[in-house]
Design a protein around this motif. Sequence first.
Motif, short mmCIF file in Angstrom:
data_model
loop_
_atom_site.label_atom_id
_atom_site.label_comp_id
_atom_site.label_asym_id
_atom_site.label_seq_id
_atom_site.Cartn_x
_atom_site.Cartn_y
_atom_site.Cartn_z
N GLU A 183 6.40 -25.12 -9.55
CA GLU A 183 6.94 -26.38 -10.66
C GLU A 183 6.44 -25.46 -11.57
OE1 GLU A 183 3.90 -29.86 -11.34
OE2 GLU A 183 3.94 -28.62 -9.33
N ILE A 184 5.62 -24.50 -11.43
CA ILE A 184 5.35 -23.78 -13.12
C ILE A 184 6.58 -23.82 -13.74
CG2 ILE A 184 3.83 -22.14 -14.35
CD1 ILE A 184 1.70 -23.48 -12.37
N ILE A 185 7.26 -22.62 -13.25
CA ILE A 185 8.75 -22.14 -13.96
C ILE A 185 9.70 -23.05 -13.73
CG2 ILE A 185 10.54 -20.81 -13.11
CD1 ILE A 185 8.53 -19.07 -11.14
N ARG A 186 9.65 -24.36 -13.33
CA ARG A 186 10.95 -25.34 -13.62
C ARG A 186 10.40 -25.52 -14.62
NH1 ARG A 186 10.78 -26.08 -7.44
NH2 ARG A 186 12.48 -24.75 -7.02
N GLU A 187 8.76 -26.32 -15.29
CA GLU A 187 8.11 -26.76 -16.26
C GLU A 187 8.74 -25.90 -17.71
OE1 GLU A 187 4.15 -27.61 -15.67
OE2 GLU A 187 4.83 -29.00 -14.45
N ASP A 188 8.35 -24.86 -17.37
CA ASP A 188 9.06 -23.79 -18.44
C ASP A 188 10.54 -22.83 -18.69
OD1 ASP A 188 5.97 -23.17 -19.33
OD2 ASP A 188 6.20 -21.08 -18.62
N ILE A 189 11.20 -23.42 -17.89
CA ILE A 189 12.19 -23.51 -18.79
C ILE A 189 13.10 -25.12 -18.88
CG2 ILE A 189 13.12 -21.46 -16.25
CD1 ILE A 189 14.36 -22.92 -14.53
#
Length: 168
Positions: A55-61
Amino acid sequence: MASERTGVYPGTFDPITSGHMEVMRRSLRLVDRLVIGCAINIGKGPLFSLEERMEIIREDISEFPPADRERIKVVPFEGLLIHFTREVGASLIIRGLRAVSDFEYEIQMANMNARMDPDIETIFLMASDRHQFIASSLVKDIARLGGDTSQFVSKRVFQRLKAKFAKG
C-alpha cells in the motif's frame, strides 16, 4: 511495438525510501513495464506487514506522472527471485547499489541468477550521492529512537513511521 521490455525491481521495502523511489524513476527510462517485487521475506522480521508495504509503495508511486504509473505493477513475491522474474515475463532484474559494501553480495546474487537463467540480465543502478547512505534499516532505527526521518522518506512514510513507533 516489437517486444516489450519488462524489468523487476525486487526488495523488502520496509519502508520504501527516497533511494528506492529514485531507482524506480530511473528504471522507467530503461524498461517499458516495471514490476515492483515486494518480498514477503518473513525472515527479516519486517516492521510493516506485506499489505502495508504494498500500500505504501502504491501511495508513493501515485506521485509519478500518470503515464509512468500505468507502467508499474506492485506484486508480492516469495521464493527465488529468478522464478518470480520468469513468472512475470521479465528479462531484467534491477538492483540498486548504495555503496561498495552492497556490491559483493549483489554480484554473487547476479552471478547465481545468471547461472540459473542466462536469458535474464541483472543491472545495477548506483544511488545518487543524495541517497547513497539511506538504508531502510537505518531509517527504522532513527524513527524508533525518535529521530526525524522526513528527509529520507516521503511524507506519507514519515507519518506511518511516527504512528508505528508512537504505539510502542
